[in-house]
Design a protein around this motif. Structure first.
Motif, mmCIF file in Angstrom:
data_model
loop_
_atom_site.group_PDB
_atom_site.id
_atom_site.type_symbol
_atom_site.label_atom_id
_atom_site.label_comp_id
_atom_site.label_asym_id
_atom_site.label_seq_id
_atom_site.Cartn_x
_atom_site.Cartn_y
_atom_site.Cartn_z
ATOM 1 N N GLY A 129 0.715 -1.101 0.025
ATOM 2 C CA GLY A 129 -0.131 0.409 0.726
ATOM 3 C C GLY A 129 1.302 1.136 0.003
ATOM 4 N N ASP A 130 1.957 1.583 -0.570
ATOM 5 C CA ASP A 130 3.035 2.100 -0.780
ATOM 6 C C ASP A 130 2.963 3.061 -1.357
ATOM 7 O OD1 ASP A 130 4.408 2.826 3.036
ATOM 8 O OD2 ASP A 130 4.514 0.662 2.243
ATOM 9 N N GLN A 131 3.191 4.062 -1.723
ATOM 10 C CA GLN A 131 3.355 5.384 -3.526
ATOM 11 C C GLN A 131 4.806 5.081 -3.559
ATOM 12 O OE1 GLN A 131 0.807 8.472 -4.567
ATOM 13 N NE2 GLN A 131 1.210 7.872 -6.379
ATOM 14 N N ILE A 132 5.074 4.774 -4.725
ATOM 15 C CA ILE A 132 6.699 4.663 -4.762
ATOM 16 C C ILE A 132 6.381 6.282 -5.894
ATOM 17 C CG2 ILE A 132 8.401 4.239 -6.316
ATOM 18 C CD1 ILE A 132 7.253 2.222 -4.223
ATOM 19 N N ARG A 133 7.412 7.057 -5.039
ATOM 20 C CA ARG A 133 7.471 8.811 -5.096
ATOM 21 C C ARG A 133 7.784 9.122 -6.643
ATOM 22 N NH1 ARG A 133 12.429 11.270 -1.572
ATOM 23 N NH2 ARG A 133 11.741 13.200 -3.169
ATOM 24 N N TRP A 134 7.391 9.714 -7.462
ATOM 25 C CA TRP A 134 7.226 10.750 -8.928
ATOM 26 C C TRP A 134 8.657 11.717 -9.071
ATOM 27 C CZ3 TRP A 134 5.014 8.926 -12.641
ATOM 28 C CH2 TRP A 134 3.538 8.777 -12.966
ATOM 29 N N GLY A 135 9.161 11.569 -10.177
ATOM 30 C CA GLY A 135 10.377 13.031 -9.820
ATOM 31 C C GLY A 135 11.636 12.397 -9.083
ATOM 32 N N MET A 136 11.847 11.276 -8.979
ATOM 33 C CA MET A 136 12.656 10.394 -8.281
ATOM 34 C C MET A 136 13.929 9.905 -9.139
ATOM 35 S SD MET A 136 13.958 11.259 -5.557
ATOM 36 C CE MET A 136 14.312 10.576 -4.563
ATOM 37 N N LEU A 137 13.157 8.825 -9.939
ATOM 38 C CA LEU A 137 14.016 7.753 -10.476
ATOM 39 C C LEU A 137 12.871 7.593 -12.144
ATOM 40 C CD1 LEU A 137 16.494 5.897 -10.098
ATOM 41 C CD2 LEU A 137 14.706 4.476 -9.604
ATOM 42 N N TYR A 138 14.325 8.097 -13.380
ATOM 43 C CA TYR A 138 13.962 7.564 -14.657
ATOM 44 C C TYR A 138 14.607 6.398 -15.794
ATOM 45 C CZ TYR A 138 12.179 12.125 -13.542
ATOM 46 O OH TYR A 138 10.838 14.142 -12.841
ATOM 47 N N ARG A 139 13.955 6.621 -16.762
ATOM 48 C CA ARG A 139 14.827 5.375 -17.550
ATOM 49 C C ARG A 139 14.744 5.784 -18.856
ATOM 50 N NH1 ARG A 139 11.028 0.318 -17.679
ATOM 51 N NH2 ARG A 139 11.696 0.211 -19.893
ATOM 52 N N SER A 140 15.539 5.928 -20.193
ATOM 53 C CA SER A 140 14.970 6.354 -21.062
ATOM 54 C C SER A 140 15.897 5.036 -21.596
ATOM 55 C CB SER A 140 15.661 7.324 -21.687
ATOM 56 O OG SER A 140 16.528 8.055 -21.226
ATOM 57 N N GLY A 141 16.104 5.931 -23.138
ATOM 58 C CA GLY A 141 17.025 5.249 -24.475
ATOM 59 C C GLY A 141 18.576 6.261 -24.257
ATOM 60 N N ARG A 142 18.910 6.631 -25.269
ATOM 61 C CA ARG A 142 20.622 7.491 -24.850
ATOM 62 C C ARG A 142 20.542 8.637 -25.383
ATOM 63 N NH1 ARG A 142 25.274 5.009 -29.280
ATOM 64 N NH2 ARG A 142 25.827 6.367 -29.137
ATOM 65 N N VAL A 143 21.046 9.325 -24.558
ATOM 66 C CA VAL A 143 20.959 10.815 -23.941
ATOM 67 C C VAL A 143 22.709 10.672 -24.562
ATOM 68 C CG1 VAL A 143 19.717 12.171 -22.577
ATOM 69 C CG2 VAL A 143 19.271 10.055 -21.633
ATOM 70 N N ASP A 144 22.335 11.408 -26.507
ATOM 71 C CA ASP A 144 23.269 12.204 -26.709
ATOM 72 C C ASP A 144 22.297 12.716 -27.692
ATOM 73 O OD1 ASP A 144 22.460 9.805 -28.337
ATOM 74 O OD2 ASP A 144 24.847 8.565 -27.454
ATOM 75 N N ASN A 145 23.371 14.142 -28.116
ATOM 76 C CA ASN A 145 23.059 14.699 -29.268
ATOM 77 C C ASN A 145 21.505 14.811 -29.313
ATOM 78 O OD1 ASN A 145 25.379 13.995 -30.870
ATOM 79 N ND2 ASN A 145 25.424 11.818 -31.044
ATOM 80 N N ILE A 146 20.561 15.183 -28.329
ATOM 81 C CA ILE A 146 19.763 15.819 -27.617
ATOM 82 C C ILE A 146 18.806 17.322 -29.104
ATOM 83 C CG2 ILE A 146 19.220 13.973 -26.448
ATOM 84 C CD1 ILE A 146 19.309 16.286 -24.522
ATOM 85 N N THR A 147 17.901 17.233 -29.122
ATOM 86 C CA THR A 147 17.249 19.078 -29.556
ATOM 87 C C THR A 147 17.728 19.742 -28.457
ATOM 88 O OG1 THR A 147 15.065 18.237 -29.237
ATOM 89 C CG2 THR A 147 15.830 17.512 -30.801
ATOM 90 N N GLN A 148 16.947 20.586 -28.759
ATOM 91 C CA GLN A 148 17.041 21.719 -27.553
ATOM 92 C C GLN A 148 16.207 22.031 -26.181
ATOM 93 O OE1 GLN A 148 17.442 26.287 -29.222
ATOM 94 N NE2 GLN A 148 17.222 27.423 -27.357
ATOM 95 N N HIS A 149 14.755 21.525 -27.130
ATOM 96 C CA HIS A 149 13.582 21.536 -26.660
ATOM 97 C C HIS A 149 13.812 19.987 -25.568
ATOM 98 C CE1 HIS A 149 10.116 18.169 -26.149
ATOM 99 N NE2 HIS A 149 9.473 19.848 -25.845
ATOM 100 N N ASP A 150 14.439 19.280 -26.166
ATOM 101 C CA ASP A 150 14.730 17.689 -25.013
ATOM 102 C C ASP A 150 15.720 18.604 -23.865
ATOM 103 O OD1 ASP A 150 12.754 16.657 -26.496
ATOM 104 O OD2 ASP A 150 14.468 14.717 -27.036
ATOM 105 N N SER A 151 16.863 19.229 -24.399
ATOM 106 C CA SER A 151 17.882 19.358 -23.661
ATOM 107 C C SER A 151 17.016 20.346 -22.050
ATOM 108 C CB SER A 151 18.623 20.436 -24.107
ATOM 109 O OG SER A 151 19.738 20.600 -23.081
ATOM 110 N N LEU A 152 16.039 21.060 -22.336
ATOM 111 C CA LEU A 152 15.347 22.255 -21.823
ATOM 112 C C LEU A 152 14.856 21.345 -20.705
ATOM 113 C CD1 LEU A 152 14.714 25.315 -24.471
ATOM 114 C CD2 LEU A 152 16.109 25.490 -22.071
ATOM 115 N N LEU A 153 13.404 20.272 -21.555
ATOM 116 C CA LEU A 153 12.479 19.172 -20.482
ATOM 117 C C LEU A 153 13.551 18.980 -19.564
ATOM 118 C CD1 LEU A 153 10.400 17.973 -19.885
ATOM 119 C CD2 LEU A 153 10.748 16.665 -21.862
ATOM 120 N N LEU A 154 14.896 18.401 -20.181
ATOM 121 C CA LEU A 154 15.268 16.983 -18.632
ATOM 122 C C LEU A 154 16.114 18.158 -17.481
ATOM 123 C CD1 LEU A 154 15.041 15.217 -20.775
ATOM 124 C CD2 LEU A 154 17.475 14.190 -20.489
ATOM 125 N N ASN A 155 16.815 19.784 -18.420
ATOM 126 C CA ASN A 155 17.017 20.486 -16.917
ATOM 127 C C ASN A 155 15.923 20.812 -16.397
ATOM 128 O OD1 ASN A 155 19.262 20.911 -18.032
ATOM 129 N ND2 ASN A 155 19.225 22.409 -19.065
#
Length: 355
Positions: A129-155
């Motif tokens: 009955g516990d809830q896992i915290r948001w905004g702590m752990l993320y997952r994705s594919g490679r993070v290189d040569n990303i767009t400016q939009h994605d850079s701003l979002l990740l920041n």
């Protein structure tokens, strides 16, 4: 508004309307970001509950203002939160149901342009009955040569660490992350599986669909029993609160990253059904037409094999659970014996990632 006011609200709300421990109510919540930037929030409460749900919005998953952005009748089961110019970054929503129960909800998948399979780990409920915290752990594919939009979002996410689960082919030795403010740690495997090289052979016609099926059946076994150092190192890295928020990534966010996420979810007590459901989300995120430009020019047999390569199959994960339980008796025993991750480590991880 002071940070103290924010903290007091969250503490009081979660204490009075608990979003943890066993509850009489089964509450399912979901938030999706539309193309216009608005959030559509849906909920279901079983058995039915009378009264209103108050919704508080914040860009910080742990701190919320004193005034709700919306108040709806619980029976409505849906509302839209209109995006405004002064809201920057991903929105998190604290939902308080009739002053009795609360949940935190956000959009699991994030609208990235150049990063595949980017999503938030949080929000799932554990079997206790516990809830896992948001905004702590993320997952994705490679993070290189990303767009400016994605850079701003990740920041806006404030990611401090990136764990790259490498396989020596798709993640080269000179891999450089686009997350300039995050510590990038590349963890190399003991046994190499070469998924990128395997994909090349598929596209050349050397391996057909049945060959891909056999390959994928053996993949998780390779991670679980031949690459224990890589995953043990990653799990222990998660035990330091100063490392968070953390991004876990591999080539497509669906192989080694998926296995590590499964281990973390198991250590936290997420149900097998939710673990599999989360794993299967990759099928919605990975669009073969985008990953293999010009793939439509390949022969039908090669297209079938390529599609199979990018599929996440429920049976593969179920087979892994079965094998682990057969060999070790339980996932807890496997974590302790193979990954040196014992009950105390699980408890520490829970203290970090539970609300």
């Amino acid at each position: 508004m002071s940070g103290l006011t924010y903290f007091l609200l969250l503490f009081v709300v979660i204490s009075a309307a608990s979003c943890s421990k066993q509850s009489y109510y089964d509450i399912d919540t979901r938030s999706d970001i539309h193309e216009d930037g608005n959030y559509v929030i849906r909920w279901q409460v079983n058995p039915g509950m009378a009264g209103d749900v108050k919704i508080y919005a914040s860009t910080d998953a742990d701190r919320y203002p004193t005034q709700p952005v919306a108040t709806e009748n619980i029976k409505k089961e849906q509302t839209t939160i209109v995006a405004s110019a002064d809201r920057i970054g991903v929105q998190f929503f604290l939902m308080v149901f009739d002053g009795r129960e609360s949940r935190v909800v956000s959009s699991r998948t994030l609208p990235t342009q150049s990063i595949t399979n980017f999503r938030d780990f949080g929000g799932y409920m554990t079997t206790k009955g516990d809830q896992i915290r948001w905004g702590m752990l993320y997952r994705s594919g490679r993070v290189d040569n990303i767009t400016q939009h994605d850079s701003l979002l990740l920041n806006t996410l404030g990611i401090r660490s990136q764990l790259v689960m490498a396989d020596d082919y798709s993640i080269p030795q000179d891999y450089s992350s686009s997350l300039e403010d995050a510590l990038c740690i590349v963890l190399n495997p003991e046994t190499k599986t070469y998924p990128g090289q395997f994909l090349d052979k598929i596209q050349s016609g050397s391996i057909d669909q049945s060959g891909v099926v056999y390959y994928r059946e053996d993949l998780f076994d390779s991670y679980a029993f031949e690459n224990t150092k890589q995953f043990s190192t990653a799990l222990h890295y998660l035990l330091d609160p100063s490392h968070y928020p953390i991004l876990i990534s591999d080539q497509f966010g669906k192989e080694r990253a998926a296995f590590l996420v499964m281990l973390v979810q198991s250590a936290l007590g997420v149900s097998q059904a939710d673990i599999i459901s989360d794993y299967m989300l990759s099928n919605q995120q990975l669009v073969v037409e985008k990953l293999i430009p010009g793939g439509y020019k390949l022969s039908p047999k090669i297209q079938e094999a390529v599609t199979e390569f990018f599929q996440s199959r429920e049976n593969d994960l179920q087979a892994l659970f079965f094998t682990i339980r057969k060999k070790y008796g339980s996932m807890d025993n496997y974590l302790k014996q193979e990954l040196d991750f014992d009950a105390d480590d699980c408890a520490k991880l829970q203290s970090i990632l539970y609300y």
